[in-house]
Every structure is written in C-alpha cells, then in structure tokens.
Motif scaffolding. Sequence first.
Motif, PDB file in Angstrom:
ATOM      1  N   UNK A  30       0.863  -1.429   0.514  1.00  0.00           N
ATOM      2  CA  UNK A  30      -0.096   0.248  -0.401  1.00  0.00           C
ATOM      3  C   UNK A  30       0.562   1.036  -0.257  1.00  0.00           C
ATOM      4  N   UNK A  31       0.742   2.179  -0.619  1.00  0.00           N
ATOM      5  CA  UNK A  31       0.966   3.545  -0.444  1.00  0.00           C
ATOM      6  C   UNK A  31       0.755   4.267  -0.242  1.00  0.00           C
ATOM      7  N   UNK A  32       1.204   5.258   0.771  1.00  0.00           N
ATOM      8  CA  UNK A  32       0.316   5.837   1.882  1.00  0.00           C
ATOM      9  C   UNK A  32       1.588   7.437   1.455  1.00  0.00           C
ATOM     10  N   UNK A  33       0.700   8.322   1.292  1.00  0.00           N
ATOM     11  CA  UNK A  33       0.584  10.031   1.801  1.00  0.00           C
ATOM     12  C   UNK A  33       1.478  10.202   3.081  1.00  0.00           C
ATOM     13  N   UNK A  71       6.449  16.626  -2.110  1.00  0.00           N
ATOM     14  CA  UNK A  71       5.533  14.978  -1.984  1.00  0.00           C
ATOM     15  C   UNK A  71       6.811  13.906  -1.346  1.00  0.00           C
ATOM     16  N   UNK A  72       5.826  13.668  -0.511  1.00  0.00           N
ATOM     17  CA  UNK A  72       6.345  12.481   0.297  1.00  0.00           C
ATOM     18  C   UNK A  72       5.692  11.325   0.862  1.00  0.00           C
ATOM     19  N   UNK A  88      10.470  16.718  -5.632  1.00  0.00           N
ATOM     20  CA  UNK A  88      10.079  17.794  -5.643  1.00  0.00           C
ATOM     21  C   UNK A  88      10.920  18.586  -6.391  1.00  0.00           C
ATOM     22  N   UNK A  89      11.467  19.513  -6.169  1.00  0.00           N
ATOM     23  CA  UNK A  89      12.141  21.051  -6.929  1.00  0.00           C
ATOM     24  C   UNK A  89      13.157  21.313  -6.077  1.00  0.00           C
ATOM     25  N   UNK A 137      -0.183  10.172  -4.603  1.00  0.00           N
ATOM     26  CA  UNK A 137      -0.268  11.778  -4.215  1.00  0.00           C
ATOM     27  C   UNK A 137      -0.777  12.413  -5.254  1.00  0.00           C
ATOM     28  N   UNK A 138      -1.974  11.636  -5.819  1.00  0.00           N
ATOM     29  CA  UNK A 138      -2.946  12.099  -6.819  1.00  0.00           C
ATOM     30  C   UNK A 138      -2.125  12.752  -7.880  1.00  0.00           C
ATOM     31  N   UNK A 139      -0.617  12.030  -8.595  1.00  0.00           N
ATOM     32  CA  UNK A 139      -0.092  12.936  -9.341  1.00  0.00           C
ATOM     33  C   UNK A 139      -0.181  11.963 -10.428  1.00  0.00           C
TER      34      UNK A 139
END
Length: 144
Positions: A30-33, A71-72, A88-89, A137-139
């Motif tokens: 499972x991926x978790x933000x 995003x992490x 990230x930038x 991350x909704x990306x």
Amino acid sequence: MRELVIAGLTVVALAAPAGAADARPAHPSEAVSLKASERTKTRLADSYYTSYAHDLACARRSKVVGPKRLYYGKIVTEGKPSVYWAVGDIRLSCNRLSAQDGPHVWRKLGIEGRWVYKGDTGGYLCGKVPRKMLKAWKLGCSPT
C-alpha cells in the motif's frame, strides 16, 4: 427462479480460471502519502548536494534551495521494510541550469535508511517513481 440464479453463480465460480484466487500478490503493498518534516527536507537536500550538486560550479551546501513542492510517502509491504519516496524541486541558487529538468526523485529503504538521490525526471515521473506512489499523491506521470 432463485434456484436458477444460485445455480448460475455456481457455474460462474466453477468457470473461473485455475489459480485465479492465487493471482493476488503474496505480500500486498500500500502506498501512503506523508508530510515531510524539516529534518527529512534537510536530509533530501544533503543527498542532492553530496550526490550531484557538489560538482557544479559555485556549489556550496548553503546554496541548495529546496526541496520545494515536495511529495513524500512510503510503500508498505507486509514483512518487508517500507520504501520511502520523495519528489520535489531543488536547485543551487548560484546556478540557473540546476533548476531545469525537475522534479527530482529520492528513495530510501526502511525508516533508518539513507536517502539516495535518484536524479531529475525531465518532467516525466513514470519509470522513476512507482505508479502506486504517484496515485497516493494524486499525480499522473507528469506533475501538475
């Protein structure tokens, strides 16, 4: 009629391909933000500097700007250490070219692991970051 519906469901269940129940992964993940702490941001910047930016003209650790628009998160797999991801930038304040081709990607294995700078994405995240993490991350493949 009820017996016919039940019989139909039985036929559908029996017609499922062999091993279909076993098609699920042995260790679901499972991926978790997550929200990155200042300490995490500092460690990401350190990794960027030591892995890449230290070779650029004018480079000093104090010239690192970012990561910003960060995003992490992590991917949790039962029985295995979590894999942490960050996107990230980041750039050097003294080198305009260091700001191109982001966002940048980092990865870490386990909570006590070290962040590894994986490089920039050229604007295309797929292939650099697991789709499961991008979804958390909704990306999409390209950041917005």
